[in-house]
Scaffold this active site. Structure first.
Site, short mmCIF file in Angstrom:
data_model
loop_
_atom_site.label_atom_id
_atom_site.label_comp_id
_atom_site.label_asym_id
_atom_site.label_seq_id
_atom_site.Cartn_x
_atom_site.Cartn_y
_atom_site.Cartn_z
CE LYS A 83 7.96 -10.73 3.00
NZ LYS A 83 9.24 -11.32 3.42
CB ILE A 84 0.47 -7.25 6.83
CG1 ILE A 84 0.48 -5.93 6.05
CG2 ILE A 84 -0.35 -7.17 8.10
CD1 ILE A 84 0.80 -4.70 6.85
#
Ligand code: E4P
Length: 215
Positions: A83-84
């Protein structure tokens, strides 16, 4: 629509996994904090029995740090995606990670414009947060629909994860809007499976069976 669970509680993940309906898991630092566990250990344990995509979140605020974390997290197991957060540094990181074949989940998406940018950078998944949009008086489902429609229109490969779901109606709305995936809290899974008429029906069948079983 595939069903993920949005939690870091391994017992809850196991329970829903045993129902045979679970396609993946999303976590975030807040969810792991609730379990008071080491993040890497938690992801390792989840990937020991979940074979679908498992999201683990990077917490650096610069692209270089995000890329470094993503390489480490994706090394835990081949089904881990990273997750960015949606921001300029996040987009830079997603671009590089896509080039390296590392799966990303662009998180904290609150508009169709952000979803367009996530896809352009090469995100594997983009996660619009419906509940948090509703919380501030916006319409999360409407924004989800916009994203799904735009992705469809341009045959964009990024998959939409409908996130921050608060109740079963959010799940139905996500399916109607055409989300690829809904990531669902444990409590909402428990609400989805129940219906008072099912309970009454089971009770009645069992009572009638008692009357005829020895005939
Ligand atoms: C998504 O992947 C996030 O973990 C999540 O859905 C956040 O939802 P919240 O608004 O309930 O924290």
């Amino acid at each position: 629509m595939r069903l993920f669970i949005d939690t870091a509680n391994v017992e809850h993940i196991r329970e829903i996994h045993e129902w045979g309906v679970l396609d993946g898991v999303t976590t975030n630092p807040t969810l792991v904090c609730k379990e008071n566990r080491n993040y890497t250990d938690c992801i390792k344990e989840i990937t020991s029995f979940v074979s679908g995509p498992v999201s683990a979140e990077a917490v650096s605020m610069d692209a270089e740090g995000m890329i470094r974390e993503a390489r480490e997290l994706s090394g835990i197991a081949e089904n881990v995606n990273v997750k960015i957060p949606m921001c300029p540094e996040g987009l830079k990181a997603i671009k590089v990670l896509d080039g390296e074949g590392i799966m990303t989940n662009c998180t904290l998406v609150f508009s169709a414009n952000q979803a367009l940018l996530a896809a352009a950078a090469g995100a594997t998944f983009a996660s619009p947060f419906l509940g948090r949009l509703d919380d501030i008086g916006n319409d999360g489902l409407r924004i989800l629909s916009e994203i799904v429609d735009i992705y469809k229109r341009y045959s964009i490969q990024t998959q939409v994860i409908s996130a921050s779901l608060r109740h079963p109606q959010h799940v139905i709305g996500s399916a109607m809007a055409g989300a690829h995936i809904a990531t669902i809290p444990y409590e909402v899974f428990k609400q989805m499976v129940r219906h008072p008429l099912t309970d009454i029906g089971i009770e009645r069948f069992l009572a009638d069976w008692e009357k005829i079983k020895d005939l």
